[in-house]
Design an enzyme around this catalytic site. Structure first.
Site, PDB file in Angstrom:
ATOM      1  N   CYS A 195       0.779  -1.081  -0.032  1.00 48.37           N
ATOM      2  CA  CYS A 195      -0.038   0.022  -0.249  1.00 48.37           C
ATOM      3  C   CYS A 195       1.117   1.117   0.016  1.00 48.37           C
ATOM      4  CB  CYS A 195      -0.707  -0.210   1.310  1.00 48.37           C
ATOM      5  SG  CYS A 195      -1.650   1.421   1.758  1.00 48.37           S
ATOM      6  N   CYS A 224       0.134   3.999   2.917  1.00 48.02           N
ATOM      7  CA  CYS A 224       0.570   3.137   4.065  1.00 48.02           C
ATOM      8  C   CYS A 224       2.257   3.476   4.115  1.00 48.02           C
ATOM      9  CB  CYS A 224       0.507   1.583   4.078  1.00 48.02           C
ATOM     10  SG  CYS A 224      -1.384   1.184   3.944  1.00 48.02           S
TER      11      CYS A 224
END
Length: 103
Positions: free
Chosen positions: A28, A31
């Site tokens: 991600c 993230c």
């Protein structure tokens, strides 16, 4: 900042004090952007709040329990009770306020 590796460890960690849980995945992008911000916050909040990470791919049971649909998802627990949650990248000042509201 601690990486949670089991459901039991997660349940134990969120029971005491203020805990910010970062639900993330290694693939991600947002993230990855959030990680250094959380590292800084973890150092600054040392003693006041705990910041932990949960990999949704590794601990899918927890992700399912809390209905994580988008990541990063940041959940704040106080003494085992879910208090607040936000989804997506958050700037450091917003995360600081999120934690301080729940101390």
């Amino acid at each position: 900042m601690k990486m949670i590796t089991s459901v039991e460890e997660f349940e134990s960690v969120i029971q005491t004090g203020t805990v910010l849980v970062d639900f993330f995945a290694t693939w991600c992008g947002p993230c990855k952007m959030l990680s250094p911000v959380l590292e800084e916050l973890s150092e600054e909040m040392n003693g006041k709040a705990t910041i932990v990470k949960v990999d949704v791919d590794e601990l899918g049971d927890i992700a399912a329990k809390y209905r994580i649909m988008s990541i990063p998802a940041l959940f704040v627990f106080k003494d085992g009770e879910l208090k607040e949650k936000v989804v997506g990248f958050q700037p450091k000042p917003a995360l600081t306020k999120l934690i301080e509201r729940n101390l």
